[in-house]
Design a protein around this motif. Structure first.
Motif, PDB file in Angstrom:
ATOM      1  N   SER A 129      -9.594   8.895  -2.327  1.00 13.87           N
ATOM      2  CA  SER A 129      -9.387   8.580  -3.739  1.00 13.87           C
ATOM      3  C   SER A 129      -9.653   7.094  -3.959  1.00 13.87           C
ATOM      4  N   LEU A 130      -9.959   6.751  -5.200  1.00  5.95           N
ATOM      5  CA  LEU A 130     -10.063   5.322  -5.553  1.00  5.95           C
ATOM      6  C   LEU A 130      -8.782   4.856  -6.220  1.00  5.95           C
ATOM      7  N   ASP A 131      -7.891   5.794  -6.450  1.00  4.34           N
ATOM      8  CA  ASP A 131      -6.616   5.481  -7.093  1.00  4.34           C
ATOM      9  C   ASP A 131      -5.630   5.103  -5.987  1.00  4.34           C
ATOM     10  N   LYS A 136      -2.562   5.992  -1.225  1.00  4.14           N
ATOM     11  CA  LYS A 136      -1.409   5.629  -0.387  1.00  4.14           C
ATOM     12  C   LYS A 136      -0.515   6.846  -0.145  1.00  4.14           C
ATOM     13  N   GLY A 137      -0.404   7.697  -1.176  1.00  9.41           N
ATOM     14  CA  GLY A 137       0.382   8.924  -1.019  1.00  9.41           C
ATOM     15  C   GLY A 137      -0.218   9.801   0.063  1.00  9.41           C
ATOM     16  N   LEU A 138      -1.554   9.803   0.160  1.00  8.07           N
ATOM     17  CA  LEU A 138      -2.216  10.647   1.159  1.00  8.07           C
ATOM     18  C   LEU A 138      -2.142  10.038   2.560  1.00  8.07           C
ATOM     19  N   ASN A 139      -2.458   8.729   2.674  1.00  5.11           N
ATOM     20  CA  ASN A 139      -2.475   8.183   4.048  1.00  5.11           C
ATOM     21  C   ASN A 139      -1.060   7.928   4.574  1.00  5.11           C
ATOM     22  N   VAL A 145      -6.792   1.173  -1.088  1.00  6.30           N
ATOM     23  CA  VAL A 145      -8.200   1.522  -1.284  1.00  6.30           C
ATOM     24  C   VAL A 145      -9.081   0.301  -1.035  1.00  6.30           C
ATOM     25  N   GLU A 146      -8.637  -0.817  -1.585  1.00  2.30           N
ATOM     26  CA  GLU A 146      -9.367  -2.083  -1.498  1.00  2.30           C
ATOM     27  C   GLU A 146      -9.826  -2.402  -0.064  1.00  2.30           C
ATOM     28  N   ARG A 147      -8.917  -2.203   0.870  1.00  3.94           N
ATOM     29  CA  ARG A 147      -9.246  -2.569   2.261  1.00  3.94           C
ATOM     30  C   ARG A 147     -10.277  -1.621   2.856  1.00  3.94           C
ATOM     31  N   GLY A 172      -4.429  19.556  -6.929  1.00  2.00           N
ATOM     32  CA  GLY A 172      -3.141  19.048  -7.391  1.00  2.00           C
ATOM     33  C   GLY A 172      -2.738  17.754  -6.698  1.00  2.00           C
ATOM     34  N   VAL A 173      -3.505  17.343  -5.701  1.00  2.00           N
ATOM     35  CA  VAL A 173      -3.169  16.104  -4.987  1.00  2.00           C
ATOM     36  C   VAL A 173      -4.194  15.022  -5.327  1.00  2.00           C
ATOM     37  N   ASN A 174      -5.481  15.309  -5.058  1.00  2.00           N
ATOM     38  CA  ASN A 174      -6.499  14.295  -5.355  1.00  2.00           C
ATOM     39  C   ASN A 174      -7.735  14.867  -6.044  1.00  2.00           C
ATOM     40  N   ASP A 175      -7.622  16.090  -6.592  1.00  2.00           N
ATOM     41  CA  ASP A 175      -8.837  16.637  -7.217  1.00  2.00           C
ATOM     42  C   ASP A 175      -9.210  15.883  -8.489  1.00  2.00           C
ATOM     43  N   ASP A 176      -8.248  15.167  -9.082  1.00  2.00           N
ATOM     44  CA  ASP A 176      -8.598  14.333 -10.244  1.00  2.00           C
ATOM     45  C   ASP A 176      -9.457  13.142  -9.842  1.00  2.00           C
ATOM     46  N   SER A 177      -9.543  12.895  -8.556  1.00  2.00           N
ATOM     47  CA  SER A 177     -10.329  11.746  -8.080  1.00  2.00           C
ATOM     48  C   SER A 177     -11.796  12.101  -7.839  1.00  2.00           C
TER      49      SER A 177
END
Ligand code: SAM
Length: 337
Positions: A129-131, A136-139, A145-147, A172-177
């Motif tokens: 994600s770029l969000d 952070k929720g995923l990793n 993201v920046e790094r 429902g987790v990152n499909d909006d990304s």
């Protein structure tokens, strides 16, 4: 000249993924969730990992049997100390057409130049994600993201190109990304690849409802950025390729769940402790470390490889799609996706 081996379904051996560690500094919920891979989790002790010399010896034997592409993976491969020394050893081998590495990008800014100087040709970077909040929720280790984007830029500057960006999509987790990622990488030369969320056995609580089918991903992007399909560039290519009709480059979808591609799979996977898996979903691997450490000759190890490959009949993804079967556990963190 390579000794071509084919399996029971006529598939040659062309590509090898080598995992160099079972450790990772991320705790992605879909791969190495904290509840399972916490403080008490026992990772492999160093003496059980293949040494660089052992890996290089096996790589030489695999190349002699038709392997043209090698990808270094993990765990997180950049956590393996001096991994660039291994890259240098493998890059020198005759007959290898492609040497790449898959990474979460966390250490790439620091290591890109050394990897390139060692002979690495290209990298694939995972980014879901770029969000920042979603990522952070995923990793689950508060990594920004920046790094990762800095790592990608460093890889490009070092000449590790073309660069692929892997995004696992979970509903429902990152499909909006999906769309923001497509927009961001459109026209940049980076090749974004969307991966259907796969079952990793009992560890990630996988449900079919969580999978966003590749066809839906394409539909969502196409509504804004028109696409057309592109022919595969070689037999066994895992991603289905598309190009933007406005000349903005390419993307790919890896539809392991909804459109399995076992029929063309020419890939073998070597785990960090030296077990050979002939399928991502194979429940068990074949031990190559013991023969190496017992002093077996190259010919004896070659024979073992030929025996494993010629007996290969895996097509788990296809079987799973067509029947309800009890399903072996994916060892994603062990054999690197
Ligand atoms: N640490 C490296 C990385 O992050 O790219 C290499 C290993 S990682 C296991 C390799 C790839 O597998 C990553 O792109 C990751 O997103 C993907 N992967 C892990 N678990 C997955 C799952 N359950 N479904 C689909 N892809 C997954």
């Amino acid at each position: 000249m390579a000794l071509n081996v084919t399996d029971t379904l006529g598939r040659p051996l062309r590509s090898l993924r080598i995992s160099v560690t079972d450790r990772c500094n991320f705790r992605c919920a879909y791969c190495m969730p904290k509840e399972v891979f916490g403080r008490d989790y026992r990772f492999l002790p160093r003496r059980l990992l293949l040494t660089f010399e052992e890996i290089t010896r096996l790589a030489t034997i695999f190349i002699a049997h038709g392997v043209e592409k090698i990808r270094i993976t993990g765990g997180e491969p950049l956590l393996r100390r001096d991994v660039e020394r291994l890259i240098e050893m493998i890059a020198r081998l005759d007959g290898l057409g492609d040497l790449s590495l898959t990474t979460n990008g966390s250490l790439l800014a620091r290591k890109a130049h050394a990897l390139r100087n060692a002979g690495l040709q290209r990298v694939t970077v995972s980014l879901d994600s770029l969000d920042d909040a979603v990522f952070k929720g995923l990793n689950d280790v508060d990594f920004s993201v920046e790094r990762v984007l800095e790592g990608i830029e460093a890889a490009r500057a070092a000449g590790l190109f073309p660069i692929k960006i892997n995004m696992v999509v979970k509903r429902g987790v990152n499909d909006d990304s999906v769309l923001p990622m497509a927009r961001h990488f459109h026209g940049t030369g980076y090749v974004l690849r969307f991966i259907e969320y796969m079952d990793v056995g009992t560890t990630n609580g996988w449900r079919l409802d969580d999978v966003v089918p590749a066809a839906e991903i394409i539909e969502r992007i196409e509504a804004e950025l028109p696409l057309e399909p592109v022919d595969p560039s070689y037999r066994g290519e895992v991603a289905r390729r598309y190009r933007y009709t406005d000349g903005g480059g390419e993307l790919g979808v890896i539809a392991s769940v909804t459109q399995p591609f076992c029929g063309d799979c020419t890939r073998a996977r070597l785990s960090a402790e030296g077990r050979l898996y002939t399928c991502l979903f194979a429940g068990a691997g074949h031990d190559f470390r013991s023969p190496l450490r017992q002093g077996k000759s190259d010919e004896e190890i070659s024979e073992l490889l030929r025996n494993v490959w010629t007996a290969r009949q895996d097509r788990y993804s296809e079987i799973r799609t067509s029947e309800t079967v009890s399903w072996p556990k994916v060892q994603m963190f062990r054999i690197g996706g």
